[in-house]
Design an enzyme around this catalytic site. Structure first.
Site, short mmCIF file in Angstrom:
data_model
loop_
_atom_site.label_atom_id
_atom_site.label_comp_id
_atom_site.label_asym_id
_atom_site.label_seq_id
_atom_site.Cartn_x
_atom_site.Cartn_y
_atom_site.Cartn_z
N TYR A 218 0.93 -4.10 11.11
CA TYR A 218 0.61 -3.44 9.67
C TYR A 218 -1.08 -3.50 9.39
O TYR A 218 -1.42 -2.28 9.07
CB TYR A 218 1.26 -4.27 8.71
N ASP B 146 -0.16 3.21 0.03
CA ASP B 146 -0.92 2.39 -1.35
C ASP B 146 -2.10 1.58 -1.04
O ASP B 146 -2.85 1.27 -1.78
CB ASP B 146 0.28 1.32 -1.50
N ASP C 231 4.58 -3.11 -3.71
CA ASP C 231 5.55 -4.20 -3.86
C ASP C 231 5.48 -5.07 -5.06
O ASP C 231 6.49 -5.29 -5.61
CB ASP C 231 5.58 -4.79 -2.43
N GLY D 128 13.12 -9.60 5.90
CA GLY D 128 13.00 -8.68 6.89
C GLY D 128 13.61 -7.29 6.82
O GLY D 128 13.53 -6.31 7.77
N ALA D 129 14.14 -7.01 5.74
CA ALA D 129 14.97 -5.86 5.35
C ALA D 129 13.97 -4.54 5.08
O ALA D 129 14.51 -3.61 4.74
CB ALA D 129 15.94 -5.82 4.66
N SER E 239 9.11 -11.01 -0.34
CA SER E 239 7.95 -11.77 -0.28
C SER E 239 7.21 -11.39 -1.79
O SER E 239 6.80 -12.18 -2.58
CB SER E 239 6.88 -11.74 0.65
N GLU F 19 -0.81 -12.40 -0.32
CA GLU F 19 -0.40 -11.80 0.96
C GLU F 19 -1.80 -11.73 1.72
O GLU F 19 -1.83 -12.29 2.86
CB GLU F 19 0.06 -10.57 0.80
N HIS G 156 2.93 3.70 3.49
CA HIS G 156 1.82 3.31 4.12
C HIS G 156 0.54 4.12 3.18
O HIS G 156 -0.31 4.57 3.87
CB HIS G 156 1.72 3.49 5.51
C1 GLA Z 1 4.66 -3.31 2.94
C2 GLA Z 1 3.64 -3.28 2.12
C3 GLA Z 1 3.19 -2.43 0.86
C4 GLA Z 1 3.30 -0.99 1.75
C5 GLA Z 1 4.47 -1.03 2.41
C6 GLA Z 1 4.43 0.68 3.26
O1 GLA Z 1 5.86 -3.08 2.12
O2 GLA Z 1 3.63 -4.64 1.36
O3 GLA Z 1 2.00 -2.63 0.33
O4 GLA Z 1 1.93 -0.73 2.34
O5 GLA Z 1 4.72 -1.71 3.30
O6 GLA Z 1 4.44 1.64 2.29
#
Ligand code: GLA
Length: 382
Positions: free
Chosen positions: A220, A36, A170, A120-121, A126, A158, A34
């Protein structure tokens, strides 16, 4: 699934012509969660699980897509009004649209895809899907879009077509991944460095709680809003602060009276987590895995108590790691379910896995799934 297998499926659906095959991975993240979307650091690596897609241009202006794992098909055009219904198809549609918005050419194509990133893991199935198509369309239509922008195409997908206001980690990891290496990314400057990662005497293993909490994406987005509210309050006194990355605890404390108690906790976590990524990098350079592990536990604590993105199952997995003497453990990814990532000494591995499976099952009625982490390359043509 192999190139041969997805090609076979493509032939069954779309005829005999030979498709091109592309693949992109999911990711792990050693530390920096969290952070990024706060202009801060992350430390991900691409893994050996991902998406694979067979694609062939069809000369029309329609996309015909087949999700092999779901046995579902969708057909859609490329204009904004053509958005398909199925969730999975919206990712492909979003990537097409975001490519077009950047001046890229996209025409019709036929495609079949499959994946082995557990859904979902918290391993970014995605992003793997987005990166596969962003990378493939860029090559197939000769758009010449650079790799950073390919990652942003996935991220904007997204934001604009899925409704998750995610950061860049990601998609970046999925595009830039390199076998045997983790990547430290500064999400403010987008500078990055590859770190060889082969901890002698340790294994990295994921324990998947197999729970996925609903509303994860709205929770989120809410976390992100909290961080932005805190950064805004701080910037009143410190105009140079654009993101929490630029803030200190001292600055946050000055603004304490102007933000909610909840926003304060969220910001406190992010400021501490930023420092932890730097500490872990320094520790890794010295081969000091004990410190790396200690920081992972601290991250878990912060994600559970301050950021509040853990859940009972993940807290229990974390406690079990402690109990079995695991060097480091924490919830990985966005949270609200998914996996813990664990740094385990080789000699403790079997006892930990067996014990954690048994004790977790006694409490929740099912075993966690276990994935050994293999760090692999990013998006590529096969
Ligand atoms: C998800 C989001 C990322 C990042 C993580 C938490 O995977 O897609 O951008 O914020 O949560 O680090």
């Amino acid at each position: 699934m192999t190139k041969k297998e997805i090609t076979q499926i493509f032939h069954e659906k779309f005829g005999n012509e030979t498709p091109e095959v592309y693949a992109s991975p999911g990711r792990i993240n050693l530390i920096g969660e969290h952070t990024d979307y706060n202009g801060s650091f992350v430390f991900p690596g691409a893994i050996d699980k991902g998406m694979i897609a067979a694609i062939r241009l069809n000369g029309s202006n329609k996309v015909r897509a087949y999700a092999a794992d779901l046995n579902e098909s969708a057909e859609f055009g490329l204009d904004e009004a053509d958005a398909p219904k199925p969730n999975w198809a919206r990712y492909i549609f979003g990537v097409c649209r975001e490519t077009i918005k950047r001046g890229g050419k996209v025409g019709g194509f036929d495609t079949a895809f499959s994946g082995d990133v557990p859904l979902g893991a918290g391993m970014s199935s995605s992003a793997a899907l987005e990166s596969t198509y962003a990378f493939a369309l860029n090559e197939l239509f000769h758009n010449g879009i650079d790799k950073f922008e390919l990652a942003r195409i996935g991220q904007s997908t997204e934001h604009n077509y899925v409704g998750v206001k995610c950061g860049i980690m990601d998609q970046f990891a999925s595009i830039f991944g390199k076998k045997g290496h983790l990547i430290r990314l500064d999400t403010k400057s987008m500078e990055y460095a590859y770190f060889p990662f082969d901890p002698k005497g340790y294994k990295l293993v994921l324990l998947d709680s197999v729970v996925k909490h609903e509303l994860a994406s709205s929770a989120y987005n809410k976390r992100r809003e909290s961080c932005e509210a805190a950064a805004r309050a701080i910037s009143k006194r410190h105009p140079e602060v654009k993101f929490l990355r630029d803030a200190s605890m001292e600055m946050l404390n000055e603004a304490k009276g102007e933000i909610s108690a909840e926003d304060y906790k969220r910001a406190e976590y992010v400021i501490e987590e930023t420092q932890r990524v730097l500490d872990v990098c320094a520790a890794l350079e010295k081969g000091d895995y004990e410190t790396v592990g200690q920081k992972m536990y601290e991250t878990h604590h912060g994600m559970s108590k301050l950021y509040e993105v853990s859940c009972d199952e993940l807290d229990v997995l974390n406690d079990l790691a402690k109990k079995y003497g695991v060097t480091g453990s924490r919830v990985m990814g966005g949270g609200f379910g998914g996996c813990t990532i664990n740094l385990v000494k080789d000699e403790l591995y079997n006892t930990f896995i067996d014990g954690a499976k048994k004790e977790f099952k006694a409490q929740f009625g099912h075993e966690p799934k276990v994935y050994d982490v293999v760090i692999n390359d990013g998006a590529r043509k096969l």
